[in-house]
Design an enzyme around this catalytic site. Structure first.
Site, PDB file in Angstrom:
ATOM      1  N   THR A  70      29.531  22.948  12.378  1.00 47.81           N
ATOM      2  CA  THR A  70      30.863  22.787  11.807  1.00 47.81           C
ATOM      3  C   THR A  70      30.976  21.387  11.195  1.00 47.81           C
ATOM      4  O   THR A  70      29.994  20.638  11.154  1.00 47.81           O
ATOM      5  CB  THR A  70      31.954  23.100  12.864  1.00 47.81           C
ATOM      6  OG1 THR A  70      33.219  23.100  12.208  1.00 47.81           O
ATOM      7  CG2 THR A  70      31.974  22.108  14.013  1.00 47.81           C
ATOM      8  N   LYS A  74      27.661  20.573   7.712  1.00 46.28           N
ATOM      9  CA  LYS A  74      27.162  21.800   7.054  1.00 46.28           C
ATOM     10  C   LYS A  74      26.217  21.501   5.893  1.00 46.28           C
ATOM     11  O   LYS A  74      25.331  22.295   5.599  1.00 46.28           O
ATOM     12  CB  LYS A  74      28.335  22.656   6.565  1.00 46.28           C
ATOM     13  CG  LYS A  74      29.095  23.341   7.697  1.00 46.28           C
ATOM     14  CD  LYS A  74      30.187  24.249   7.147  1.00 46.28           C
ATOM     15  CE  LYS A  74      30.875  24.988   8.278  1.00 46.28           C
ATOM     16  NZ  LYS A  74      31.849  25.971   7.787  1.00 46.28           N
ATOM     17  N   ASN A  95      25.986  27.165   8.022  1.00 46.56           N
ATOM     18  CA  ASN A  95      26.800  27.164   9.242  1.00 46.56           C
ATOM     19  C   ASN A  95      26.097  27.822  10.426  1.00 46.56           C
ATOM     20  O   ASN A  95      26.609  27.809  11.538  1.00 46.56           O
ATOM     21  CB  ASN A  95      28.161  27.839   9.005  1.00 46.56           C
ATOM     22  CG  ASN A  95      28.061  29.345   8.989  1.00 46.56           C
ATOM     23  OD1 ASN A  95      27.023  29.910   8.627  1.00 46.56           O
ATOM     24  ND2 ASN A  95      29.118  30.016   9.388  1.00 46.56           N
ATOM     25  N   GLY A 134      41.892  26.525  -4.074  1.00 43.46           N
ATOM     26  CA  GLY A 134      41.044  25.545  -3.400  1.00 43.46           C
ATOM     27  C   GLY A 134      39.634  25.600  -3.960  1.00 43.46           C
ATOM     28  O   GLY A 134      39.238  26.603  -4.575  1.00 43.46           O
ATOM     29  N   ALA A 135      38.904  24.509  -3.781  1.00 39.71           N
ATOM     30  CA  ALA A 135      37.530  24.454  -4.315  1.00 39.71           C
ATOM     31  C   ALA A 135      36.624  23.659  -3.382  1.00 39.71           C
ATOM     32  O   ALA A 135      35.646  23.067  -3.820  1.00 39.71           O
ATOM     33  CB  ALA A 135      37.543  23.849  -5.717  1.00 39.71           C
ATOM     34  N   ARG A 159      43.804  21.503  -6.734  1.00 42.48           N
ATOM     35  CA  ARG A 159      44.498  20.234  -7.037  1.00 42.48           C
ATOM     36  C   ARG A 159      43.632  19.359  -7.941  1.00 42.48           C
ATOM     37  O   ARG A 159      44.111  18.803  -8.917  1.00 42.48           O
ATOM     38  CB  ARG A 159      44.797  19.521  -5.703  1.00 42.48           C
ATOM     39  CG  ARG A 159      45.427  18.182  -5.846  1.00 42.48           C
ATOM     40  CD  ARG A 159      45.759  17.601  -4.492  1.00 42.48           C
ATOM     41  NE  ARG A 159      44.564  17.393  -3.646  1.00 42.48           N
ATOM     42  CZ  ARG A 159      44.592  16.916  -2.421  1.00 42.48           C
ATOM     43  NH1 ARG A 159      45.749  16.640  -1.844  1.00 42.48           N
ATOM     44  NH2 ARG A 159      43.481  16.743  -1.732  1.00 42.48           N
ATOM     45  N   THR A 160      42.351  19.248  -7.617  1.00 40.35           N
ATOM     46  CA  THR A 160      41.440  18.430  -8.427  1.00 40.35           C
ATOM     47  C   THR A 160      40.674  19.349  -9.376  1.00 40.35           C
ATOM     48  O   THR A 160      39.814  20.132  -8.938  1.00 40.35           O
ATOM     49  CB  THR A 160      40.462  17.663  -7.507  1.00 40.35           C
ATOM     50  OG1 THR A 160      41.218  16.994  -6.502  1.00 40.35           O
ATOM     51  CG2 THR A 160      39.625  16.671  -8.277  1.00 40.35           C
TER      52      THR A 160
HETATM   53  P1  ATR Z   1      36.948  23.229   3.632  1.00 40.38           P
HETATM   54  O1  ATR Z   1      35.543  23.003   4.069  1.00 40.38           O
HETATM   55  O2  ATR Z   1      37.855  23.700   4.730  1.00 40.38           O
HETATM   56  O3  ATR Z   1      37.035  24.076   2.412  1.00 40.38           O
HETATM   57  P2  ATR Z   1      37.261  20.853   2.063  1.00 40.38           P
HETATM   58  O4  ATR Z   1      35.884  21.039   1.548  1.00 40.38           O
HETATM   59  O5  ATR Z   1      37.673  19.481   2.494  1.00 40.38           O
HETATM   60  O6  ATR Z   1      37.538  21.773   3.298  1.00 40.38           O
HETATM   61  O7  ATR Z   1      38.287  21.404   0.926  1.00 40.38           O
HETATM   62  C1  ATR Z   1      39.652  21.295   1.076  1.00 40.38           C
HETATM   63  C2  ATR Z   1      40.365  21.977  -0.095  1.00 40.38           C
HETATM   64  O8  ATR Z   1      41.759  21.933   0.152  1.00 40.38           O
HETATM   65  C3  ATR Z   1      40.135  21.308  -1.427  1.00 40.38           C
HETATM   66  O9  ATR Z   1      40.186  22.292  -2.433  1.00 40.38           O
HETATM   67  C4  ATR Z   1      41.341  20.372  -1.527  1.00 40.38           C
HETATM   68  O10 ATR Z   1      41.713  20.033  -2.843  1.00 40.38           O
HETATM   69  P3  ATR Z   1      41.019  18.791  -3.613  1.00 40.38           P
HETATM   70  O11 ATR Z   1      39.717  19.323  -4.148  1.00 40.38           O
HETATM   71  O12 ATR Z   1      41.973  18.439  -4.695  1.00 40.38           O
HETATM   72  O13 ATR Z   1      40.829  17.707  -2.600  1.00 40.38           O
HETATM   73  C5  ATR Z   1      42.404  21.244  -0.935  1.00 40.38           C
HETATM   74  N1  ATR Z   1      43.531  20.483  -0.387  1.00 40.38           N
HETATM   75  C6  ATR Z   1      43.567  19.769   0.759  1.00 40.38           C
HETATM   76  N2  ATR Z   1      44.788  19.222   0.936  1.00 40.38           N
HETATM   77  C7  ATR Z   1      45.538  19.579  -0.146  1.00 40.38           C
HETATM   78  C8  ATR Z   1      46.885  19.345  -0.549  1.00 40.38           C
HETATM   79  N3  ATR Z   1      47.722  18.612   0.190  1.00 40.38           N
HETATM   80  N4  ATR Z   1      47.298  19.908  -1.705  1.00 40.38           N
HETATM   81  C9  ATR Z   1      46.478  20.663  -2.460  1.00 40.38           C
HETATM   82  N5  ATR Z   1      45.197  20.923  -2.125  1.00 40.38           N
HETATM   83  C10 ATR Z   1      44.721  20.407  -0.988  1.00 40.38           C
END
Ligand code: ATR
Length: 287
Positions: A70, A74, A95, A134-135, A159-160
């Site tokens: 985790t 990873k 994982n 999300g990405a 977001r990004t």
């Molecule tokens: P995981 O392994 O759980 O997917 P991660 O790789 O850290 O975690 O990805 C988190 C995702 O949540 C990303 O897409 C992030 O957006 P950014 O690429 O812009 O960072 C998104 N995320 C986290 N907090 C956010 C927020 N407050 N608003 C919008 N998107 C968010």
């Protein structure tokens, strides 16, 4: 866990992470071994990054057969493994690791586990039009698995924007036939909306404009704690079939168990273990 017996032949499995103490997997997998009559236990291992170079040699010494990974390892584990499954190689993220005759083999069961949770809920992916919110790591695993499973279009909304573009590129590499888009179009309709961000976990927020949810046939939030996020509440208000992330958590573990043991996992035992764990973390409140 009644009747569990540990003896000189008990096999060892585990999960590495930092933090790891909140993981539900040790109890779920240990119960699964017991229910299947397999003499094995599964423990949490809190690992510092500086331990990684020596970790697999240490596991080899103690005869550990396999482990899960985790956050935040990873990707960092990759350079220590000997072979990778197709998904793990594409994602460059692992994982689940199994000790094989050829060394340590890495898998990624997050995406395939997610697909199994959709199938169980009767949500078809063939030729589906998907909005993936999300990405990050979870979105990458889900996006690639959906592409390999035959969806027709994936719109990545993040977001990004740069990260959304990188994920769209990865999906194209995995399956060039799948159409990819960045950001949803106004008035577009989707078969499935999937939230993979942490928005809604403890901020009371919805990760997409509410108007978008009205255009979706199914809504999935991979958050499982709390069991009902604001996004899922919006879906329920509009009578849109929806699902949280408990199924994904369950089936990534089911797939790991099946990789390690070569036999079908006791799914209901594992589900019950997770349901109880989430229930007690919410102070006995189930939704
Ligand atoms: P995981 O392994 O759980 O997917 P991660 O790789 O850290 O975690 O990805 C988190 C995702 O949540 C990303 O897409 C992030 O957006 P950014 O690429 O812009 O960072 C998104 N995320 C986290 N907090 C956010 C927020 N407050 N608003 C919008 N998107 C968010």
């Amino acid at each position: 866990m009644t009747g569990i017996s540990i003896d000189g032949e008990t096999a060892l499995y585990g999960i590495i992470g930092n933090p790891v103490k909140h993981s539900f997997s040790p109890r779920m997998q240990s119960l699964a071994f017991h229910a299947s009559g397999i003499n094995a236990v599964y423990l949490p291992f809190f690992i510092q990054e500086s331990h990684l170079p020596r970790l697999l040699a240490s596991f080899e010494v103690v005869g550990l057969r396999g482990f899960n990974i985790t956050t935040p390892y990873k990707e960092k584990i990759l350079s220590y493994l000997h072979t990778l499954s197709k998904e793990a190689a594409l994602l460059q993220s692992v994982n689940t690791v199994q000790k094989t005759a050829d060394g340590w083999k890495g898998y990624n069961t997050d995406g395939s586990g997610f697909l199994r949770s959709l199938a169980e809920a009767g949500i078809g992916v063939e030729a589906a039009n998907v909005l993936l919110v999300g990405a990050g790591g979870a979105a990458r695993a889900i996006g690639v698995s959906l592409a390999l499973a035959g969806v027709s279009c994936i719109t990545v909304f993040n977001r990004t924007r740069k990260k959304a573009e990188a994920l769209a590129d990865l999906i194209q590499t995995a399956m060039p036939e799948v159409e990819t888009r960045i950001s949803p179009e106004s008035r577009a309709a989707y078969d499935i909306l999937i939230n993979t961000t942490s928005v809604g976990m403890n901020d009371g927020q919805c990760p997409v404009p509410v108007t978008l949810t009205a255009m979706c046939d199914h809504i999935v939030d991979i958050i499982y704690n709390p069991p009902k996020t604001p996004l899922l509440e919006k879906a329920a208000e509009r009578s849109i079939p929806c699902m949280n992330g408990l199924g994904m958590l369950l089936y990534q573990g089911v797939e790991a168990f099946e990789i390690w043991t070569g036999q079908a996992a006791p799914v209901e035992v594992m589900r019950q273990s997770l349901t109880q764990a989430v229930f007690s973390e919410n102070g006995g409140i189930s939704d």
